[in-house]
Structures are given as C-alpha cells and as structure tokens.
Design a protein around this motif. Structure first.
Motif, mmCIF file in Angstrom:
data_model
loop_
_atom_site.group_PDB
_atom_site.id
_atom_site.type_symbol
_atom_site.label_atom_id
_atom_site.label_comp_id
_atom_site.label_asym_id
_atom_site.label_seq_id
_atom_site.Cartn_x
_atom_site.Cartn_y
_atom_site.Cartn_z
ATOM 1 N N VAL A 185 -20.638 -16.072 -22.999
ATOM 2 C CA VAL A 185 -21.741 -15.187 -23.683
ATOM 3 C C VAL A 185 -21.406 -15.049 -25.095
ATOM 4 O O VAL A 185 -20.395 -14.652 -25.404
ATOM 5 N N GLY A 186 -22.344 -15.456 -25.840
ATOM 6 C CA GLY A 186 -22.137 -15.257 -27.375
ATOM 7 C C GLY A 186 -23.422 -15.339 -28.244
ATOM 8 O O GLY A 186 -24.404 -14.678 -27.485
ATOM 9 N N PHE A 187 -23.322 -16.026 -29.245
ATOM 10 C CA PHE A 187 -24.769 -16.043 -29.880
ATOM 11 C C PHE A 187 -25.657 -17.035 -29.686
ATOM 12 O O PHE A 187 -26.689 -16.990 -29.879
ATOM 13 N N ALA A 188 -25.399 -17.754 -28.646
ATOM 14 C CA ALA A 188 -26.049 -18.881 -28.261
ATOM 15 C C ALA A 188 -26.951 -18.724 -27.080
ATOM 16 O O ALA A 188 -28.067 -18.802 -27.030
ATOM 17 N N ALA A 189 -26.482 -18.269 -25.939
ATOM 18 C CA ALA A 189 -27.145 -18.375 -24.720
ATOM 19 C C ALA A 189 -26.608 -17.441 -23.606
ATOM 20 O O ALA A 189 -25.093 -17.137 -23.657
ATOM 21 N N PRO A 190 -27.122 -16.651 -22.710
ATOM 22 C CA PRO A 190 -26.633 -15.956 -21.637
ATOM 23 C C PRO A 190 -26.125 -16.681 -20.460
ATOM 24 O O PRO A 190 -26.478 -17.937 -20.303
ATOM 25 N N LEU A 191 -25.281 -15.982 -19.892
ATOM 26 C CA LEU A 191 -24.567 -16.451 -18.702
ATOM 27 C C LEU A 191 -25.418 -17.307 -17.824
ATOM 28 O O LEU A 191 -25.028 -18.330 -17.245
ATOM 29 N N ALA A 192 -26.578 -16.804 -17.585
ATOM 30 C CA ALA A 192 -27.623 -17.401 -16.564
ATOM 31 C C ALA A 192 -27.856 -18.797 -16.929
ATOM 32 O O ALA A 192 -28.405 -19.415 -15.918
ATOM 33 N N ALA A 193 -27.757 -19.169 -18.248
ATOM 34 C CA ALA A 193 -28.057 -20.619 -18.513
ATOM 35 C C ALA A 193 -27.142 -21.846 -17.820
ATOM 36 O O ALA A 193 -27.548 -22.685 -17.974
ATOM 37 N N ALA A 194 -25.933 -21.312 -17.538
ATOM 38 C CA ALA A 194 -25.003 -22.115 -16.879
ATOM 39 C C ALA A 194 -25.582 -22.869 -15.430
ATOM 40 O O ALA A 194 -26.188 -22.253 -14.860
ATOM 41 N N VAL A 195 -24.733 -24.148 -15.190
ATOM 42 C CA VAL A 195 -25.154 -24.517 -13.863
ATOM 43 C C VAL A 195 -24.225 -24.496 -12.912
ATOM 44 O O VAL A 195 -22.923 -24.269 -13.069
ATOM 45 N N SER A 196 -24.475 -24.181 -11.648
ATOM 46 C CA SER A 196 -23.645 -23.794 -10.799
ATOM 47 C C SER A 196 -23.396 -25.125 -9.895
ATOM 48 O O SER A 196 -24.131 -25.520 -9.011
ATOM 49 N N TRP A 197 -22.264 -25.938 -9.994
ATOM 50 C CA TRP A 197 -22.058 -27.288 -9.509
ATOM 51 C C TRP A 197 -21.426 -27.019 -8.300
ATOM 52 O O TRP A 197 -20.595 -26.118 -7.986
ATOM 53 N N GLN A 198 -21.860 -27.923 -7.219
ATOM 54 C CA GLN A 198 -21.173 -28.214 -5.858
ATOM 55 C C GLN A 198 -20.124 -29.418 -6.113
ATOM 56 O O GLN A 198 -20.574 -30.449 -6.078
ATOM 57 N N LEU A 199 -18.899 -29.148 -5.803
ATOM 58 C CA LEU A 199 -17.841 -30.060 -6.172
ATOM 59 C C LEU A 199 -17.125 -30.275 -4.746
ATOM 60 O O LEU A 199 -17.096 -29.295 -3.868
ATOM 61 N N PRO A 200 -16.510 -31.372 -4.641
ATOM 62 C CA PRO A 200 -15.706 -31.549 -3.427
ATOM 63 C C PRO A 200 -14.549 -30.588 -3.439
ATOM 64 O O PRO A 200 -13.898 -30.394 -4.447
ATOM 65 N N PRO A 201 -14.038 -30.215 -2.251
ATOM 66 C CA PRO A 201 -12.988 -29.218 -2.241
ATOM 67 C C PRO A 201 -11.771 -29.585 -2.908
ATOM 68 O O PRO A 201 -11.074 -28.855 -3.388
ATOM 69 N N GLN A 202 -11.393 -30.896 -2.837
ATOM 70 C CA GLN A 202 -10.088 -31.600 -3.353
ATOM 71 C C GLN A 202 -10.377 -31.855 -4.627
ATOM 72 O O GLN A 202 -9.176 -32.329 -5.245
ATOM 73 N N ALA A 203 -11.544 -31.593 -5.362
ATOM 74 C CA ALA A 203 -11.585 -31.918 -6.707
ATOM 75 C C ALA A 203 -10.493 -31.214 -7.782
ATOM 76 O O ALA A 203 -10.502 -30.115 -7.327
ATOM 77 N N ARG A 204 -9.653 -31.886 -8.652
ATOM 78 C CA ARG A 204 -8.995 -31.041 -9.560
ATOM 79 C C ARG A 204 -9.336 -30.793 -10.913
ATOM 80 O O ARG A 204 -9.613 -31.971 -11.347
ATOM 81 N N THR A 205 -9.136 -29.718 -11.366
ATOM 82 C CA THR A 205 -9.300 -29.551 -12.473
ATOM 83 C C THR A 205 -8.335 -29.926 -13.601
ATOM 84 O O THR A 205 -7.151 -29.334 -13.534
ATOM 85 N N VAL A 206 -8.389 -31.012 -14.461
ATOM 86 C CA VAL A 206 -7.329 -31.347 -15.313
ATOM 87 C C VAL A 206 -7.253 -30.603 -16.637
ATOM 88 O O VAL A 206 -6.235 -30.258 -17.001
ATOM 89 N N TYR A 207 -8.612 -30.072 -17.055
ATOM 90 C CA TYR A 207 -8.581 -29.673 -18.344
ATOM 91 C C TYR A 207 -10.087 -28.814 -18.304
ATOM 92 O O TYR A 207 -10.923 -29.171 -17.833
ATOM 93 N N SER A 208 -9.986 -27.576 -19.014
ATOM 94 C CA SER A 208 -11.076 -26.817 -19.157
ATOM 95 C C SER A 208 -11.113 -26.002 -20.548
ATOM 96 O O SER A 208 -10.110 -25.544 -20.816
ATOM 97 N N SER A 209 -12.129 -25.676 -21.175
ATOM 98 C CA SER A 209 -12.120 -25.055 -22.435
ATOM 99 C C SER A 209 -13.567 -24.535 -22.463
ATOM 100 O O SER A 209 -14.275 -25.009 -22.021
#
Length: 291
Positions: A17-41
């Motif tokens: 949430v900032g000057f750009a858009a509200p939190l509601a604009a994000a997508v809720s993704w369905q991902l496989p349970p074993q998917a590993r997050t390598v990097y996020s920012s």
C-alpha cells in the motif's frame, strides 16, 4: 506432474500500500504446496519496463523490441516448482487465475527469443536461465474496482529439468493512457476466454472513447479474421436503464471502428447487467465476441 485441483495452498502476492494502489488490487495465486520461494521483494519504482516484445542481439548488445515504462508499486516473486512440474501447464494455470485479464503481449518457446536475455538482462536473475524452446512469457492488465494492475509472468524449464517461474505485479501510480493490445493478443484472448474486453475511456464521464492505436488493432484483427463478430455491451451502474445504456456503448464502439476503416459488418448486442461474470472489473464494458 501436479494439477490445478491438487493445489491446497493459496499464497497472496500483495502489492504494498502506497501512493500507487490499494492492497485489494493484488492477485491471490493458487500455487503448488511444494513450490519454493527463491526470492521476493516489494518496492516503489519510477522506471519499471513492461516488456511488450522480445530482446534481439544487435551489434553484440541486447535491444528491446517494444515496451512501456511505468511507475508504481512493484512486487516480485521467483519460484522453484516441485519435481515433475510442467512449465506450459503452470503458465496456463496462472493465466486462468486472472479471468478478467487483458493480454498486452505473450510468447512461447523460440518465439520469445533467448532465455538468457530474459534471465540476465530483463529480470536480472540467473536462476531463470533455461531452455529457449521451453519458456513462456506474458504481460496482462487487470482492472479491479477502477484500479489497474499489470501482471508479468515468465516460466521456464532449466537444463537440469527444474522449472522456475517469475511473477511480477505492478500497481501503477496513475492509470494514464491505456496500453494497446495488438491484433495477435486480441486473437489469443478470444481463443482462450471466448471474448476480448475492449479498454474504454469516457470523456466528461459519458462519451465513450478508445485510443486510436487500439481501434486500429481491433480493425486489423476483425478484417483479417474469417469469423463473424458481435460487440456485446455491459452496464452495471445503479440507477441506469442498463439494457439501453449497454446498447448505446456497443453502438458507439461500432461507429468508432467504422471511422477507422472497418468494412466488415459487426453486430451489436446488449446484456445490460445480466451477465455476472466480470461485473467487478468495470461498471461499463464492451466485449468483442466471435459468433
């Protein structure tokens, strides 16, 4: 190999949430349970490049072929998928989780150019370097409650057999001019969704307008395609004769297409507010549908 209905975990990729858009604009993704997050920012960026083409190597340098620079909130996520994952199936599943998407550009396999350019030049992530013939890239626009969100997806199979995915969500600081969907992507949308939702703008809140470049792409697509098409008007605004208003929108768009040289007949039809699918995307829309 995993299937969409086997996924049991929902990961929400939230735009700050900032000057750009509200939190509601994000997508809720369905991902496989074993998917590993390598990097996020998550960050605010003033010069984010929405790549709407491919990279070509000219004079030993990577040159861009089509793109738009936007500013806003950007969230990045790099994923490693579980063993046995299929890169095409996963890419298709991510697209299916955006039912109201408008494709701005997509490519698959060798038509995307070298994977090396996407990994090292565009995304600046060596783990995304994979096989040129087994990569998929797409840029999509979503509209939710009047807010725009751009979603960038890149999925690739690496030489060791693992599948990597990059998901980036960009909430622009201002809506500005709507980006143009080329004729090829209009065809992709109709083939996958059954319709193409035309990006509309209104002057004085009433008069319907579409960017000249977008109108031309629509005309080019309709003229070249062998099918027959209908402009279907939707209007969900309260206190409005929705069937009449939706007809007026479709007729107005029909006139705009004719003004750009459309010779092929295109029918008009109104559903008013009687089509619940896509209602939350925009209170007024016109879809191009193949009969």
């Amino acid at each position: 190999m995993f299937k969409p209905w086997q996924w049991s975990r929902c990961v929400c990729l939230c735009v700050l949430v900032g000057f750009a858009a509200p939190l509601a604009a994000a997508v809720s993704w369905q991902l496989p349970p074993q998917a590993r997050t390598v990097y996020s920012s998550e960050a605010q960026e003033s010069n984010y490049l929405l790549m709407l083409g491919i990279y070509r190597r000219i004079n030993n340098e990577w040159r861009t072929q089509g793109g738009e620079t936007v500013s806003g909130s950007v969230q990045r996520k790099t994923l490693e998928l579980p063993a046995g994952a299929d890169e095409r199936e996963f890419f298709t599943s991510l697209k299916s989780q955006m039912p109201n998407r408008r494709e701005l550009f997509s490519c698959s396999g060798l038509l995307c150019g070298p994977s090396n350019a996407w990994a090292n030049t565009h995304f600046d992530s060596r783990v995304l370097y994979g096989l040129d013939a087994q990569q998929h890239y797409g840029v999509y626009e979503l509209e939710q409650a009047g807010k725009l969100l751009y979603v960038v997806i890149y999925v690739v199979r690496r030489g060791n057999g693992s599948v990597m995915a990059q998901i980036e969500e960009v909430a622009p600081a201002s809506s500005g001019a709507r980006l143009v969907t080329p004729a090829k992507s209009i065809g992709n949308a109709i083939a996958e969704l059954g319709y193409f939702s035309i990006p509309l703008q209104f002057t004085d809140g009433q008069n319907l307008e579409v960017a000249a470049a977008q109108l031309q792409q629509l005309v080019d697509f309709i003229q070249a395609d062998t099918g027959r098409f209908t402009l279907v008007g939707h209007d969900y605004r309260p206190g409005t004769d929705n069937l009449v208003a939706a007809t007026e929108h479709a007729v107005a768009l029909q006139a705009l297409l004719k003004s750009r040289g459309l010779k092929k007949p295109v029918a008009v039809f109104s559903v008013g507010r009687n089509a619940p699918a896509g209602r939350g995307a925009s209170p007024v829309r016109v879809d191009l549908v193949r009969q």
